[in-house]
Design an enzyme around this catalytic site. Structure first.
Site, short mmCIF file in Angstrom:
data_model
loop_
_atom_site.label_atom_id
_atom_site.label_comp_id
_atom_site.label_asym_id
_atom_site.label_seq_id
_atom_site.Cartn_x
_atom_site.Cartn_y
_atom_site.Cartn_z
N HIS A 1 0.83 -0.92 0.04
CA HIS A 1 -0.39 -0.16 0.15
C HIS A 1 0.40 1.06 0.01
CE1 HIS A 1 -3.24 2.91 1.20
NE2 HIS A 1 -3.64 2.34 0.31
N GLU B 1 -3.68 1.65 -7.74
CA GLU B 1 -4.35 2.79 -6.65
C GLU B 1 -3.32 4.61 -6.76
OE1 GLU B 1 -6.47 1.10 -3.15
OE2 GLU B 1 -4.21 1.26 -2.33
P1 PGA Z 1 -9.56 6.72 0.22
O1 PGA Z 1 -8.33 5.36 0.35
O2 PGA Z 1 -10.46 5.23 -0.30
O3 PGA Z 1 -9.29 6.91 1.77
O4 PGA Z 1 -9.17 7.21 -1.21
C1 PGA Z 1 -8.12 4.60 -0.97
C2 PGA Z 1 -7.36 3.93 -0.11
O5 PGA Z 1 -5.39 3.83 0.61
O6 PGA Z 1 -6.73 2.41 -1.01
#
Ligand code: PGA
Length: 254
Positions: free
Chosen positions: A97, A168
């Site tokens: 992440h 992401e």
């Molecule tokens: P968020 O975070 O939906 O709060 O933008 C997404 C993530 O970190 O996976």
């Protein structure tokens, strides 16, 4: 007969946002109430480690961990191993992440963690990738390619069925709006091309690709249907029970 719809996956990453055990139980209860009614969507809840054994998974709402360490055992203060998670009712582990990468985690470490998870039969790994910025010249494409290759460098073709890739874009995480759905589609096609070059098209196309970054109830449907992704990784909205319930229903209705 209409073609069978492909199952969607929605992963809720609670991060450090649920601040006590009682709240964790109540949020999980509400997710399970909605999750059980969905026809076509698998929900995965990723709470902080201390809550994992307090919460119970169900057939349609699984438990995941937000991170893991790659060593199996030893003097590693504060770390949690794959066998520990495998001995609990955990089915998924997020690795790489961007909030872990920001804290110093390199592609090399992500690759070691991914390989460690895949050594067990019990767990699937959700590997997060994403560029920090988008430049008009397209340098982010090379960045994404290198990050995917490095993060998956220890993954063999026969292990691909236990992998999920979460795209992401770091600039969209925590933002008020997600990336636009057309760009999500384009970028995930590019990710599929990179994976096809690594593993062959047939195998690569079976890997679920999720999108994450500012997905809420109000935009989840558009992101999944127009972005043509297999699901989403949700941060903030996953700890807001009414919003997450709407989000799950919206995805399930696609
Ligand atoms: P968020 O975070 O939906 O709060 O933008 C997404 C993530 O970190 O996976």
């Amino acid at each position: 007969m209409p073609a069978k719809k492909k199952r969607k996956i929605v992963i809720g990453n609670w991060k450090m946002n649920v601040v006590d055990a009682a709240t964790a139980k109540s949020v999980m209860k509400s997710v399970k109430n909605v999750g059980a009614k969905l026809k076509n969507t698998l929900t995965v809840v990723c709470p902080p480690y201390p809550y994992i054994s307090l919460l119970k998974a169900s057939p349609k709402v699984k438990l995941g961990a937000q991170d893991v360490f790659y060593e199996e055992k030893g003097s590693f203060t504060g770390n949690v191993s794959v066998p520990m998670l495998a001995s609990l009712a955990v089915d998924y582990v997020i690795v790489g992440h961007s909030e872990r990468r920001k804290a110093g985690e390199t592609d090399e470490v992500v690759a070691l963690k991914t390989a460690a998870v895949l050594k067990t039969e019990e767990l699937k790994v959700v590997v997060c990738i994403g560029e920090t910025t988008r430049d008009a010249g397209g340098d982010y494409l090379g960045f994404l390619r290198d990050q995917i290759r490095a993060s998956l460098s220890k993954v063999q073709k026969k292990q691909l069925e236990d992998i999920i890739v979460a795209y992401e874009p770091v600039w969209a995480i925590g933002a008020s709006e997600p990336m636009n759905a057309r760009d999500v589609h384009e970028t995930t096609l590019y990710i599929k091309k990179i994976l096809s070059d690594m593993y062959g098209q047939e195998e690569a196309l079976k890997i679920p690709i999720l999108y994450g970054g500012a997905v809420f109830a109000k935009n989840a449907r558009e992101i999944v249907s127009e972005g043509e992704v297999d699901g989403i990784l949700v941060g903030r909205e996953s700890v807001n029970p009414p919003g997450f319930a709407e989000l799950l229903k919206a995805v399930d209705s696609i």
